[in-house]
Structure formats: structure tokens, C-alpha cells
Design a protein around this motif. Sequence first.
Motif, PDB file in Angstrom:
ATOM      1  N   GLN A 127      42.507  12.322  13.593  1.00  0.00           N
ATOM      2  CA  GLN A 127      43.560  12.439  14.609  1.00  0.00           C
ATOM      3  C   GLN A 127      42.899  12.856  15.917  1.00  0.00           C
ATOM      4  O   GLN A 127      42.174  13.850  15.966  1.00  0.00           O
ATOM      5  CB  GLN A 127      44.610  13.479  14.199  1.00  0.00           C
ATOM      6  N   ALA A 128      43.155  12.101  16.976  1.00  0.00           N
ATOM      7  CA  ALA A 128      42.554  12.403  18.281  1.00  0.00           C
ATOM      8  C   ALA A 128      43.348  13.491  18.982  1.00  0.00           C
ATOM      9  O   ALA A 128      44.565  13.620  18.800  1.00  0.00           O
ATOM     10  CB  ALA A 128      42.510  11.146  19.137  1.00  0.00           C
ATOM     11  N   ASP A 130      43.263  15.944  22.926  1.00  0.00           N
ATOM     12  CA  ASP A 130      42.666  16.260  24.224  1.00  0.00           C
ATOM     13  C   ASP A 130      42.561  17.767  24.361  1.00  0.00           C
ATOM     14  O   ASP A 130      43.454  18.512  23.946  1.00  0.00           O
ATOM     15  CB  ASP A 130      43.515  15.691  25.355  1.00  0.00           C
ATOM     16  N   ALA A 136      38.968  15.009  27.231  1.00  0.00           N
ATOM     17  CA  ALA A 136      39.828  14.141  26.414  1.00  0.00           C
ATOM     18  C   ALA A 136      39.057  13.499  25.268  1.00  0.00           C
ATOM     19  O   ALA A 136      37.825  13.486  25.237  1.00  0.00           O
ATOM     20  CB  ALA A 136      40.457  13.068  27.296  1.00  0.00           C
ATOM     21  N   ALA A 137      39.856  12.975  24.318  1.00  0.00           N
ATOM     22  CA  ALA A 137      39.350  12.102  23.246  1.00  0.00           C
ATOM     23  C   ALA A 137      38.355  12.805  22.322  1.00  0.00           C
ATOM     24  O   ALA A 137      37.178  12.457  22.247  1.00  0.00           O
ATOM     25  CB  ALA A 137      38.739  10.841  23.832  1.00  0.00           C
ATOM     26  N   HIS A 138      38.846  13.814  21.610  1.00  0.00           N
ATOM     27  CA  HIS A 138      38.076  14.469  20.550  1.00  0.00           C
ATOM     28  C   HIS A 138      38.786  14.246  19.226  1.00  0.00           C
ATOM     29  O   HIS A 138      39.939  13.840  19.187  1.00  0.00           O
ATOM     30  CB  HIS A 138      37.913  15.957  20.838  1.00  0.00           C
ATOM     31  N   ASP A 139      38.081  14.543  18.127  1.00  0.00           N
ATOM     32  CA  ASP A 139      38.601  14.194  16.802  1.00  0.00           C
ATOM     33  C   ASP A 139      38.833  15.421  15.933  1.00  0.00           C
ATOM     34  O   ASP A 139      38.024  16.355  15.900  1.00  0.00           O
ATOM     35  CB  ASP A 139      37.621  13.263  16.081  1.00  0.00           C
ATOM     36  N   SER A 156      37.478  20.169  13.032  1.00  0.00           N
ATOM     37  CA  SER A 156      37.347  19.354  14.236  1.00  0.00           C
ATOM     38  C   SER A 156      35.888  18.985  14.429  1.00  0.00           C
ATOM     39  O   SER A 156      34.987  19.576  13.816  1.00  0.00           O
ATOM     40  CB  SER A 156      37.839  20.133  15.464  1.00  0.00           C
ATOM     41  N   ASP A 193      46.349  21.214  15.378  1.00  0.00           N
ATOM     42  CA  ASP A 193      46.247  20.567  16.685  1.00  0.00           C
ATOM     43  C   ASP A 193      46.530  21.571  17.808  1.00  0.00           C
ATOM     44  O   ASP A 193      45.830  21.596  18.834  1.00  0.00           O
ATOM     45  CB  ASP A 193      47.227  19.397  16.747  1.00  0.00           C
ATOM     46  N   THR A 197      43.447  22.669  20.469  1.00  0.00           N
ATOM     47  CA  THR A 197      43.638  22.314  21.882  1.00  0.00           C
ATOM     48  C   THR A 197      43.786  23.553  22.773  1.00  0.00           C
ATOM     49  O   THR A 197      43.685  23.446  23.995  1.00  0.00           O
ATOM     50  CB  THR A 197      44.869  21.407  22.076  1.00  0.00           C
TER      51      THR A 197
END
Length: 208
Positions: A127-128, A130, A136-139, A156, A193, A197
Motif C-alpha cells: 500500500q502506497a 505519502d 511522496a510514494a513510499h510503501d 514500511s 498508515d 505518515t
Amino acid sequence: MTKSIGVMIQRGSLAIALLAIGLSSCSPSPQRESAPSANKPPIPSVPPPPPEGAFLGKISPKVLAKINHFPVMAPAYIPAGFVLADYRSEGSQSYSLVYRSPKNQCFALEYRRQPPPIENTNGLTVQAFDSPAFGAAHDLYYSPANNPEQPNQLFSQWLSNADGSYRLSGATMIAQNYPAQTPCQNVSLVEADKIVTSIADLTASPTD
């Protein structure tokens, strides 16, 4: 003559009596101090210190002083009920923060000065997300339902900046890396998430 003297004495006595009454009515009455109310607690001269869990990231100044890497980054969002259950520090090379809840859920924030090797992500769902701190665009990786190869996985990718690399890790990694911790369960993907973040520099001043 005698009668006149008597009248004068009576008038003089009456005048003295009236003067005494006037003076007594003009003198201030003594002030009475009101007793303190038994229902009012004493006002403390110094406010009590905040509880351990009131600090950002649940990291008290005592713990922060023992983490030798500065600036310290940690989740600004901690789910309700979670506390900082364990922490480690190896000089300026690494530190770890382990959080647990009364419902036996857990997660950790890990820091390494040197970029660590990439974890095995075969068979995991991605799941991506930011990150305000890392871009942006981390997993975020986790086990799909009924995955026999890597069950109960949640972590992560390593998030890097000039100071080193950081990641969120879940129950399986905590069981592997923290033998003193009893087995626990991952937080939900939604909570994971929010946590990852929210990673931020806890030691930055408002003017930085």
C-alpha cells in the motif's frame, strides 16, 4: 444660688454623657478575619509535571535524553490507549521505540544510521503512502489474508534523510528483535498508515 449650681452640674453631666456616646459611635469596630473555606484546596505554588503519556510521541524528556541521536523522529500520531513500552539506543547508530496497548497490539519505530538491507517482500501486499517528512510514494507492506509464507507481517520501507533511515515495524519483527516482549498483534492497516505518515521531528523548534 444652690439650685442654680445643681442645674449646671446636671447640664454638664448630660453634655459629658452625650459626648461619650458620640465618641463611641465614631470609633471603628474591630475587623474580623473570615475563616478559610474548608471546601477550597490550597493553591500549589508550582504546577505538577505532566503525566508520562502527555508528551509528543509518548516520549518523556527522561527517555528523550537517553536517545543519543538528534534530531529524534517518532510518530506524532499514537492510537488511543498505546504507551511507550520499551526503547533501545546504541549511541548515535540506532534507536527503537516499542508501543503497546492493553488490547495486546503493538508496533515499533526503528532508526538506523546506516541504510539497512531491503526486507524480503515476496508475497506481501503493498500500500502506497505519502509522508510529509520524507516525501511522496513510499510503501507499506503487509500480509494478505491467510498468507502461509509470511503471516502477520506489517512494516514500511526504510524512509531515509540526511540523518539516517526510519521505518514502522509490526508484531513479527518485534517478536524477532525484542525477546523481552511478549507476543502481540499488529495494528490495523488504517492505523498503520496514520502512524507511518505522522513520523516527524520531535525535537524541532517552531521556528525551524
